[in-house]
Write a protein that holds these residues in place. Structure first.
Motif, mmCIF file in Angstrom:
data_model
loop_
_atom_site.group_PDB
_atom_site.id
_atom_site.type_symbol
_atom_site.label_atom_id
_atom_site.label_comp_id
_atom_site.label_asym_id
_atom_site.label_seq_id
_atom_site.Cartn_x
_atom_site.Cartn_y
_atom_site.Cartn_z
ATOM 1 N N HIS A 44 19.293 0.582 3.488
ATOM 2 C CA HIS A 44 18.388 0.111 2.428
ATOM 3 C C HIS A 44 17.318 0.073 1.727
ATOM 4 O O HIS A 44 17.313 -1.198 1.806
ATOM 5 C CB HIS A 44 20.240 -0.521 1.105
ATOM 6 C CG HIS A 44 21.066 0.005 1.132
ATOM 7 N ND1 HIS A 44 21.892 -0.290 1.905
ATOM 8 C CD2 HIS A 44 21.846 0.552 -0.118
ATOM 9 C CE1 HIS A 44 23.067 0.782 1.444
ATOM 10 N NE2 HIS A 44 23.219 0.816 0.252
ATOM 11 N N PRO A 45 16.706 0.394 2.305
ATOM 12 C CA PRO A 45 15.281 -0.253 2.267
ATOM 13 C C PRO A 45 14.522 -0.472 0.925
ATOM 14 O O PRO A 45 14.803 0.839 -0.376
ATOM 15 C CB PRO A 45 13.997 1.749 2.774
ATOM 16 C CG PRO A 45 14.852 2.553 2.881
ATOM 17 C CD PRO A 45 16.606 1.383 2.613
ATOM 18 N N LEU A 46 13.546 -0.591 0.744
ATOM 19 C CA LEU A 46 12.724 -0.722 -0.641
ATOM 20 C C LEU A 46 11.565 -0.756 -0.599
ATOM 21 O O LEU A 46 10.735 -0.880 -1.469
ATOM 22 C CB LEU A 46 12.552 -2.792 -0.704
ATOM 23 C CG LEU A 46 14.515 -3.291 -0.464
ATOM 24 C CD1 LEU A 46 14.597 -5.053 -0.864
ATOM 25 C CD2 LEU A 46 15.770 -2.752 -2.101
ATOM 26 N N SER A 47 10.953 0.162 -0.031
ATOM 27 C CA SER A 47 9.399 0.243 -0.042
ATOM 28 C C SER A 47 9.471 1.462 1.108
ATOM 29 O O SER A 47 10.783 1.509 1.990
ATOM 30 C CB SER A 47 8.487 -0.371 0.904
ATOM 31 O OG SER A 47 8.455 -0.730 2.166
ATOM 32 N N LEU A 48 8.505 2.691 1.011
ATOM 33 C CA LEU A 48 8.416 3.627 1.745
ATOM 34 C C LEU A 48 8.014 3.513 3.288
ATOM 35 O O LEU A 48 8.342 3.883 3.961
ATOM 36 C CB LEU A 48 7.587 4.300 1.040
ATOM 37 C CG LEU A 48 7.989 6.599 2.437
ATOM 38 C CD1 LEU A 48 9.031 6.854 1.384
ATOM 39 C CD2 LEU A 48 6.138 6.958 0.897
ATOM 40 N N TYR A 49 7.061 2.143 3.232
ATOM 41 C CA TYR A 49 6.521 1.777 4.883
ATOM 42 C C TYR A 49 8.149 1.457 5.504
ATOM 43 O O TYR A 49 8.730 2.122 6.462
ATOM 44 C CB TYR A 49 6.066 0.314 4.332
ATOM 45 C CG TYR A 49 5.590 -0.245 6.139
ATOM 46 C CD1 TYR A 49 5.170 0.358 7.043
ATOM 47 C CD2 TYR A 49 6.781 -1.283 6.327
ATOM 48 C CE1 TYR A 49 4.685 -0.101 7.959
ATOM 49 C CE2 TYR A 49 6.467 -1.961 7.132
ATOM 50 C CZ TYR A 49 5.496 -1.436 8.190
ATOM 51 O OH TYR A 49 5.603 -2.031 9.447
ATOM 52 N N ALA A 50 9.417 0.895 4.870
ATOM 53 C CA ALA A 50 10.597 0.629 5.084
ATOM 54 C C ALA A 50 10.985 1.615 5.210
ATOM 55 O O ALA A 50 12.295 2.125 6.691
ATOM 56 C CB ALA A 50 11.187 -0.546 4.355
ATOM 57 N N TYR A 65 0.787 -1.106 0.117
ATOM 58 C CA TYR A 65 -0.060 -0.380 -0.203
ATOM 59 C C TYR A 65 1.064 1.570 -0.014
ATOM 60 O O TYR A 65 0.654 2.406 -0.420
ATOM 61 C CB TYR A 65 -0.877 0.025 1.166
ATOM 62 C CG TYR A 65 -2.028 1.048 1.402
ATOM 63 C CD1 TYR A 65 -2.733 1.783 0.191
ATOM 64 C CD2 TYR A 65 -2.033 1.919 2.020
ATOM 65 C CE1 TYR A 65 -3.476 2.404 0.514
ATOM 66 C CE2 TYR A 65 -2.652 3.158 2.116
ATOM 67 C CZ TYR A 65 -3.651 3.220 1.404
ATOM 68 O OH TYR A 65 -4.544 4.264 1.398
ATOM 69 N N SER A 66 2.378 1.478 0.814
ATOM 70 C CA SER A 66 2.816 2.340 0.283
ATOM 71 C C SER A 66 3.353 2.775 -0.573
ATOM 72 O O SER A 66 3.826 4.065 -1.428
ATOM 73 C CB SER A 66 4.437 2.292 1.661
ATOM 74 O OG SER A 66 5.253 0.978 0.620
ATOM 75 N N ILE A 67 3.560 1.707 -2.098
ATOM 76 C CA ILE A 67 3.735 2.206 -3.616
ATOM 77 C C ILE A 67 2.446 2.815 -3.989
ATOM 78 O O ILE A 67 2.506 3.103 -4.696
ATOM 79 C CB ILE A 67 3.679 1.495 -4.006
ATOM 80 C CG1 ILE A 67 5.289 0.308 -3.157
ATOM 81 C CG2 ILE A 67 4.050 0.938 -5.381
ATOM 82 C CD1 ILE A 67 5.537 -1.279 -3.673
ATOM 83 N N GLN A 120 6.863 -9.376 -5.229
ATOM 84 C CA GLN A 120 6.536 -7.773 -5.250
ATOM 85 C C GLN A 120 7.431 -6.753 -5.173
ATOM 86 O O GLN A 120 8.262 -6.861 -4.316
ATOM 87 C CB GLN A 120 5.715 -8.167 -4.660
ATOM 88 C CG GLN A 120 3.565 -8.380 -4.994
ATOM 89 C CD GLN A 120 3.118 -8.303 -6.164
ATOM 90 O OE1 GLN A 120 2.176 -7.120 -6.119
ATOM 91 N NE2 GLN A 120 3.677 -9.272 -7.453
ATOM 92 N N PRO A 121 7.127 -5.151 -5.501
ATOM 93 C CA PRO A 121 8.059 -4.608 -5.194
ATOM 94 C C PRO A 121 7.900 -3.831 -3.852
ATOM 95 O O PRO A 121 6.499 -4.255 -3.269
ATOM 96 C CB PRO A 121 7.168 -3.163 -6.745
ATOM 97 C CG PRO A 121 6.587 -4.037 -8.062
ATOM 98 C CD PRO A 121 6.002 -5.363 -7.079
#
Length: 335
Positions: free
Chosen positions: A147-153, A91-93, A292-293
């Motif tokens: 090196h996070p992979l999502s804005l949530y992270a 959902y952060s994407i 998934q991304p």
């Protein structure tokens, strides 16, 4: 003690509030009951605590700094557990600004309220997602996580950095907990176990990402709550051996700590689905899909620090935890 819990209508927040009340604490519950998922489920969780005489049910949003600070002024909490957040990697994407508003602005409001109202200890939810592109297992709180992979992270990593600043500047004791794939009764409908159970019972296909090769450190909610309480009771202190020449990311000279809180036993997703099928007595139809991304292939928590400092040891096997969830689901939804 008097403990303020944000996200008190949430999955973990509700379970934590119940345990705190059972042991004799007063709980100030803060939740805005937003509609990210079924509000009826949130209200049903709250019904477990709201009738307790030591529970105060405050309907407010942590994004409203003025209202939040007034709640601190009115109720004078000794300690705070911040579990309110916009959750979900995928959902952060789709909606990144929701994470900025709640996880960044909202958390800043929590820090400010703690700073100005004499809070003894702030415990807050981080996430295993902060490990991002890291591949060395098990994940350690002493590893670099840049090196996070999502804005949530990224928002959860930001919370850790923001908390350290307040620990350093204002000597506010803060402890961050990196949760690893929490599951169990009263869970969120967007979680895999919840979605899989609904779909299997309805005879629908389940979407299995990374072709089922994910490994997750599935952690039962009661084990999570036990860890949160143990940490809450042990106020963060500075590490006298910390050095800026070789900085340890999990501690500081300031009263600041980070811990992983997980089961320490990763399970492949296909095995997890197999346990669920066995409990439901029904096979799943699967749609196998690529990674998934924003997702990471594996999670595995090193919990040595938490075990050493608090005596934490997860005790619920996945088969038992899934069985308890299924029993709750069938009863709650009258299946």
């Amino acid at each position: 003690m008097k403990i303020l819990v944000t996200g008190s209508a949430g999955f973990i927040g509700s379970a934590l509030s119940l345990r705190l009340l059972e042991r004799g604490d007063a709980v100030i519950g803060v939740d805005n009951l937003n509609d990210y998922y079924d509000v009826g489920l949130k209200e049903a969780r709250l019904a477990r605590t709201s009738s307790h005489p030591a529970f105060a049910d405050l309907r407010l949003d942590i994004e409203d700094g003025e209202a939040l600070n007034q709640a601190f002024v009115d109720h004078r909490p000794d300690r705070v557990v911040n579990l309110a957040a916009q959750a979900g990697v995928r959902y952060s994407i789709e909606n990144p600004m929701a994470y900025v508003r709640t996880n960044l602005v909202g958390f800043a409001n929590v820090l400010e309220a703690c700073r100005h109202n004499g809070v003894e200890h702030l415990v807050y939810a981080s996430s295993s997602s902060v490990y991002g592109a890291n591949t060395e297992m098990p994940f350690s709180v002493h590893d670099n996580v840049d090196h996070p992979l999502s804005l949530y992270a990224a928002s959860k990593k930001s919370n850790e950095l923001m908390a350290h600043t307040y620990s350093h500047l204002y000597q506010l004791p803060t402890t961050g907990l990196r949760f690893f794939t929490v599951y169990g009764p009263w869970g969120r409908p967007d979680m895999a176990l919840f979605e899989f159970t609904r779909a299997i019972l309805a005879g629908e296909k389940i979407q299995v990402f990374n072709y089922g090769k994910h490994r997750r450190d599935f952690t039962y909610v009661d084990d999570i709550v036990e860890g949160v309480i143990r940490v809450l009771d042990q106020v963060a202190t500075g590490n006298p051996e910390w050095s800026g020449d070789a900085p340890d990311s999990a501690t500081s000279q300031a009263p600041y700590r980070l811990y992983n809180i997980g089961n320490n036993k990763p399970v492949e997703l296909m095995e997890y689905i197999g346990v669920l099928e066995e409990r439901l007595g029904k096979k799943a139809e699967m749609e196998l899909l690529p990674l998934q991304p924003g997702d990471v292939p594996d999670t595995y928590a090193n919990v040595e620090d938490l075990a050493r400092d608090t005596g934490y040891h997860p005790s619920t096997p996945v088969a038992e935890g899934v069985a308890r969830f299924v029993d709750w689901y069938l009863d709650f939804y009258r299946v």
